[in-house]
Design an enzyme around this catalytic site. Structure first.
Site, short mmCIF file in Angstrom:
data_model
loop_
_atom_site.label_atom_id
_atom_site.label_comp_id
_atom_site.label_asym_id
_atom_site.label_seq_id
_atom_site.Cartn_x
_atom_site.Cartn_y
_atom_site.Cartn_z
N LYS A 289 7.13 -94.92 37.91
CA LYS A 289 7.04 -95.64 36.64
C LYS A 289 7.37 -97.12 36.85
CE LYS A 289 5.55 -92.05 34.56
NZ LYS A 289 6.25 -90.88 34.08
C1 PLP Z 1 6.19 -89.39 33.61
C2 PLP Z 1 5.86 -88.94 32.23
C3 PLP Z 1 6.71 -88.12 31.50
C4 PLP Z 1 7.91 -87.46 32.08
O1 PLP Z 1 8.82 -88.35 32.62
P1 PLP Z 1 10.03 -87.76 33.51
O2 PLP Z 1 11.00 -88.88 33.55
O3 PLP Z 1 9.43 -87.44 34.85
O4 PLP Z 1 10.55 -86.56 32.83
C5 PLP Z 1 6.40 -87.83 30.18
N1 PLP Z 1 5.27 -88.31 29.62
C6 PLP Z 1 4.41 -89.07 30.30
C7 PLP Z 1 3.19 -89.58 29.60
C8 PLP Z 1 4.66 -89.39 31.64
O5 PLP Z 1 3.78 -90.13 32.33
#
Ligand code: PLP
Length: 386
Positions: free
Chosen positions: A187
């Site tokens: 991210k």
């Molecule tokens: C990465 C992601 C999540 C989950 O995030 P985590 O921190 O891995 O739990 C939820 N929604 C979207 C759209 C994502 O890309």
């Protein structure tokens, strides 16, 4: 000499992050403590609105679960979200025994279509979960308007949206019940695993904090640092184990300081792609409205209808040229669990289905150089000529 493999995503972790983690490891306090507290305070300051509370959690999935629990989603309720997302957005609804109503997207932005939300509302609808696909804000003005008219809660899945603005205001401050960010490895900032739940509602914040740590009335750090004997606590609910460690928060403190600079680099890379890919049979991702920030978590391109190659072959050609790509997303309506539970058919989601069949995400991350963008563009050009 062949160029080294260009992966789809890589985190950018600097010496300050590493030193802060080492400091945590030497400090004697490795789980949730002073650094998680500071990360929360810094996050609220980053959003620039001190009526908000930021609650650090060990994933965005955990944060979404806590937010939905706190707004009262439960058995018998329906929650509307986009089919064009990662399963985490929807699975949390099922954790709480509620049902998911998947809806189609706007074909230009791949964000949830407000008209499709409106059409899916029933007397059981309790909450909406918009996702800011790729880091471009969903139409929150329309979505919050629908929620207000129908008395619905709104929890934003902002996993891609740090920092993103809608009509000049940062996602996180837009007035939904809660907004949840992700700090997963790929991210826009990362703590390895981690997330942040942001809300302006004091009761929601209180409930999420209690449920984050076993339903305990006081957290471990409060008890550890108290000046009087503090062994006593009360369990007020069957909570979860969703707290963020100080080891992870140590990374987050420095990643957050770099978030604006990271975003500016992502804008440059997106602009370099736009220029380098011009003239190819590709539909490039939309730009944000004038004056708005796009987090550019993803750079998703769509093969034009007249492209001479299919999506899978295009990905294979790029892979053969040493370039990693991905697909965002295999829509939820195609996954066996969601398809079978709700009897879903691709024809119900024509825009998501078409995007899935024709779209791929190119590498975009701050450690890429402009030369990497040109290398991807040249490989794309060669593949599309085939
Ligand atoms: C990465 C992601 C999540 C989950 O995030 P985590 O921190 O891995 O739990 C939820 N929604 C979207 C759209 C994502 O890309």
């Amino acid at each position: 000499m062949t160029a080294p493999f260009l992966p789809f995503a890589l985190p950018e972790i600097g010496d300050e992050e590493i030193a802060e983690v080492v400091d945590t490891l030497r400090s004697g306090w490795v789980t949730t403590g002073p650094k998680a507290r500071r990360f929360e305070a810094d996050f609220t300051a980053f959003l620039g609105d001190h009526s908000l509370q930021s609650i650090a959690v060990n994933s965005a999935t955990a944060g979404l679960h806590l937010a939905l629990e706190a707004v009262g989603v439960g058995p018998g309720d329906e929650v509307i979200t986009t089919t064009h997302t990662f399963t985490a957005t929807a699975e949390v609804v099922r954790y709480l025994g509620a049902d998911v109503k998947l809806v189609d997207i706007d074909p230009a932005t791949l964000n949830i279509d407000p008209a499709a939300i409106e059409a899916a509302i029933t007397p059981r609808t309790k909450c909406l979960i918009p996702v800011h696909y790729g880091g471009l804000a969903a139409d929150m003005t329309a979505i919050l308007g629908i929620a207000r008219r129908h008395g619905l809660k709104v929890v934003e899945d902002a996993a891609h949206a740090l920092p993103t603005t809608h009509r000049g205001q940062l996602v996180g401050t837009l007035g939904s019940d809660a907004t949840v960010f992700s700090f997963y490895a790929n991210k826009t900032i990362t703590t390895g695993e981690g997330g942040m739940l942001v809300t302006r509602d004091p009761a929601l914040a209180e409930r999420a904090k209690v449920m984050r740590l076993h339903g305990m009335s006081r957290d471990a750090f409060d008890r550890f640092t108290a000046t009087v004997p503090s062994w006593y606590y009360e369990i007020v609910a069957p909570g979860f184990k969703y707290n963020l460690t100080d080891i992870a928060a140590a990374l987050g403190l420095h990643q957050l300081k770099r978030a604006r600079g990271f975003q500016r680099r992502r804008v440059e890379l997106a602009a370099a792609y736009r220029e380098a890919l011009a003239g190819l049979p590709l539909v490039l991702p939309p730009e944000p409205a004038a004056g708005d920030l796009h987090a550019w978590h993803l750079y998703a391109v769509r093969l034009a209808d007249d492209a001479q190659i299919g999506r899978d072959a295009f990905i294979e050609a790029l892979f053969a040229a040493g370039i990693g790509c991905s697909v965002h997303y295999i829509p939820l309506h195609l996954h066996p669990y969601w398809r079978d539970r709700y009897g879903l058919r691709a024809e119900q989601f024509p825009h998501s289905q078409h995007a899935y069949e024709r779209t791929l995400s190119l590498p975009l991350y701050t450690r890429m150089g402009d030369a990497d963008v040109h290398r991807v563009a040249e490989a794309a050009r060669a593949a599309l000529r085939a």
